[in-house]
Scaffold this active site. Structure first.
Site, PDB file in Angstrom:
ATOM      1  N   HIS A 153       0.829  -1.210   0.000  1.00 38.67           N
ATOM      2  CA  HIS A 153       0.000   0.000   0.000  1.00 38.67           C
ATOM      3  C   HIS A 153       0.860   1.255   0.000  1.00 38.67           C
ATOM      4  O   HIS A 153       0.626   2.176  -0.785  1.00 38.67           O
ATOM      5  CB  HIS A 153      -0.918   0.023   1.217  1.00 38.67           C
ATOM      6  CG  HIS A 153      -1.554   1.361   1.454  1.00 38.67           C
ATOM      7  ND1 HIS A 153      -2.680   1.788   0.780  1.00 38.67           N
ATOM      8  CD2 HIS A 153      -1.196   2.390   2.269  1.00 38.67           C
ATOM      9  CE1 HIS A 153      -2.988   3.010   1.164  1.00 38.67           C
ATOM     10  NE2 HIS A 153      -2.097   3.405   2.071  1.00 38.67           N
ATOM     11  N   HIS A 207       1.359   5.319  -2.527  1.00 38.49           N
ATOM     12  CA  HIS A 207       1.782   6.681  -2.179  1.00 38.49           C
ATOM     13  C   HIS A 207       3.010   7.190  -2.930  1.00 38.49           C
ATOM     14  O   HIS A 207       3.065   8.364  -3.304  1.00 38.49           O
ATOM     15  CB  HIS A 207       2.085   6.757  -0.676  1.00 38.49           C
ATOM     16  CG  HIS A 207       0.883   6.799   0.198  1.00 38.49           C
ATOM     17  ND1 HIS A 207       0.080   7.917   0.330  1.00 38.49           N
ATOM     18  CD2 HIS A 207       0.342   5.854   1.005  1.00 38.49           C
ATOM     19  CE1 HIS A 207      -0.896   7.666   1.177  1.00 38.49           C
ATOM     20  NE2 HIS A 207      -0.762   6.425   1.604  1.00 38.49           N
ATOM     21  N   GLU A 216      -5.549   9.818   0.418  1.00 31.23           N
ATOM     22  CA  GLU A 216      -5.912   8.400   0.401  1.00 31.23           C
ATOM     23  C   GLU A 216      -7.018   8.068  -0.601  1.00 31.23           C
ATOM     24  O   GLU A 216      -6.936   7.051  -1.289  1.00 31.23           O
ATOM     25  CB  GLU A 216      -6.342   7.945   1.803  1.00 31.23           C
ATOM     26  CG  GLU A 216      -5.208   7.836   2.807  1.00 31.23           C
ATOM     27  CD  GLU A 216      -4.278   6.648   2.560  1.00 31.23           C
ATOM     28  OE1 GLU A 216      -4.504   5.880   1.611  1.00 31.23           O
ATOM     29  OE2 GLU A 216      -3.307   6.526   3.315  1.00 31.23           O
ATOM     30  N   SER A 244      -4.238   1.360  -4.563  1.00 34.01           N
ATOM     31  CA  SER A 244      -3.695   0.088  -4.082  1.00 34.01           C
ATOM     32  C   SER A 244      -4.782  -0.956  -3.847  1.00 34.01           C
ATOM     33  O   SER A 244      -4.495  -2.057  -3.370  1.00 34.01           O
ATOM     34  CB  SER A 244      -2.900   0.296  -2.790  1.00 34.01           C
ATOM     35  OG  SER A 244      -3.720   0.835  -1.772  1.00 34.01           O
TER      36      SER A 244
END
Length: 283
Positions: free
Chosen positions: A136, A141, A182, A201
């Site tokens: 993730h 990110h 997010e 993700s």
């Protein structure tokens, strides 16, 4: 110096990760030799599945930057990514054992350091995991940290987080993180696309956020976001949309102190609330 793990949300469950490895700033060396063949294969399969879904769903900037992560058939060494990342935007990734407290997290971001968990989920958790793992954090990110405007936004968020902590406004700022970094969407010339790491993700959320007619999609409004609760165990029912990363930077650059003051005493908005006065972006 021993540090304590962070309890996720309202859960009493202790998070994974060996926090005895962490220093006072919660960083530690990547424990690369501990990865098993199964761990590397899990990363490879996760990467292959998500990469295949990106066209038509992920934003152009993310797709362009993804190769900068390097190898896709095994968990990369963080220092190899840093060789490229420092040259691109002056950022670097640092290893953490898991979730870390607000002040260390904000401090790292303010210094252009992004914390990446180094353990990976188990094969039986392939489709869903509550806590962020190395896949993730890396896949979701890090690619956009190669984008100069987004990278600057992340640093400013860290600086703003330190100020919010002093003002007792971290809950409001955490909602901004959730609905942008997010789970944010961006309107491109060729349509709606995802840029949030939690979306990028996740195979299910990636398709749901962009293609499903069910969730509402609203233009990014800082005060609306800061009043809106969110859920960590289901697909989002509300998404906020930007038109560019420059818009995201500009809207989050001002001092939020007056915003926090205006929000005092106002009720929260449910994650699935549809307000009569709002005009959703048509799917």
């Amino acid at each position: 110096m021993a540090v304590d793990p962070v309890v996720y949300g309202a859960s009493d469950r202790q998070p994974r990760g060996d926090y005895t490895r962490a220093g006072a700033d919660y960083t530690c060396p990547q424990d690369y030799d501990s990865y098993t063949a199964v761990d590397h294969d899990t990363y490879r399969r996760l990467y292959a599945r998500q990469a295949a879904l990106l066209p038509g769903l992920a934003c152009d900037e993310f797709i362009a930057a993804l190769p900068s992560l390097g190898a896709s058939d095994h968990i990369p060494r963080f220092e190899e990514i840093n060789d490229r990342l420092r040259k691109a935007t002056g950022w670097e990734i640092v290893t953490v054992p898991g979730l870390i407290p607000e002040v260390p997290f904000f401090t790292l971001l303010a210094n252009r350091k992004f914390p990446v968990t180094d353990w990976i989920r188990k094969p039986e958790e392939f489709d869903y995991i509550v806590e962020p793992d190395v896949f993730h954090d890396l896949f979701g990110h890090v690619p956009l940290l190669f984008n100069p405007v987004f990278a600057d936004h992340m640093q400013e968020y860290g600086k703003g987080g330190l100020k919010a902590h002093g003002l007792g406004a971290c809950e409001q700022l955490s909602r901004l993180y959730w609905y942008t970094i997010e789970f944010g969407l961006i309107q491109q010339q060729n349509g709606l696309r995802a840029y949030g790491a939690g979306i990028l993700s996740s195979s299910g959320e990636l398709q749901h956020s962009v293609q499903s007619p069910e969730p509402q999609r609203l233009p990014l409004d800082i005060e609306r976001v800061m009043r809106t609760r969110y859920k960590i165990d289901s697909f989002q029912q509300t998404y906020f949309v930007i038109n560019s990363f420059q818009e995201l930077f500009d809207k989050t650059a001002p001092d939020f102190t007056p915003v926090y003051e205006r929000l005092q005493g106002l009720h929260d908005i449910a994650a699935d609330a549809r307000l009569a006065e709002e005009e959703a972006i048509q799917h």
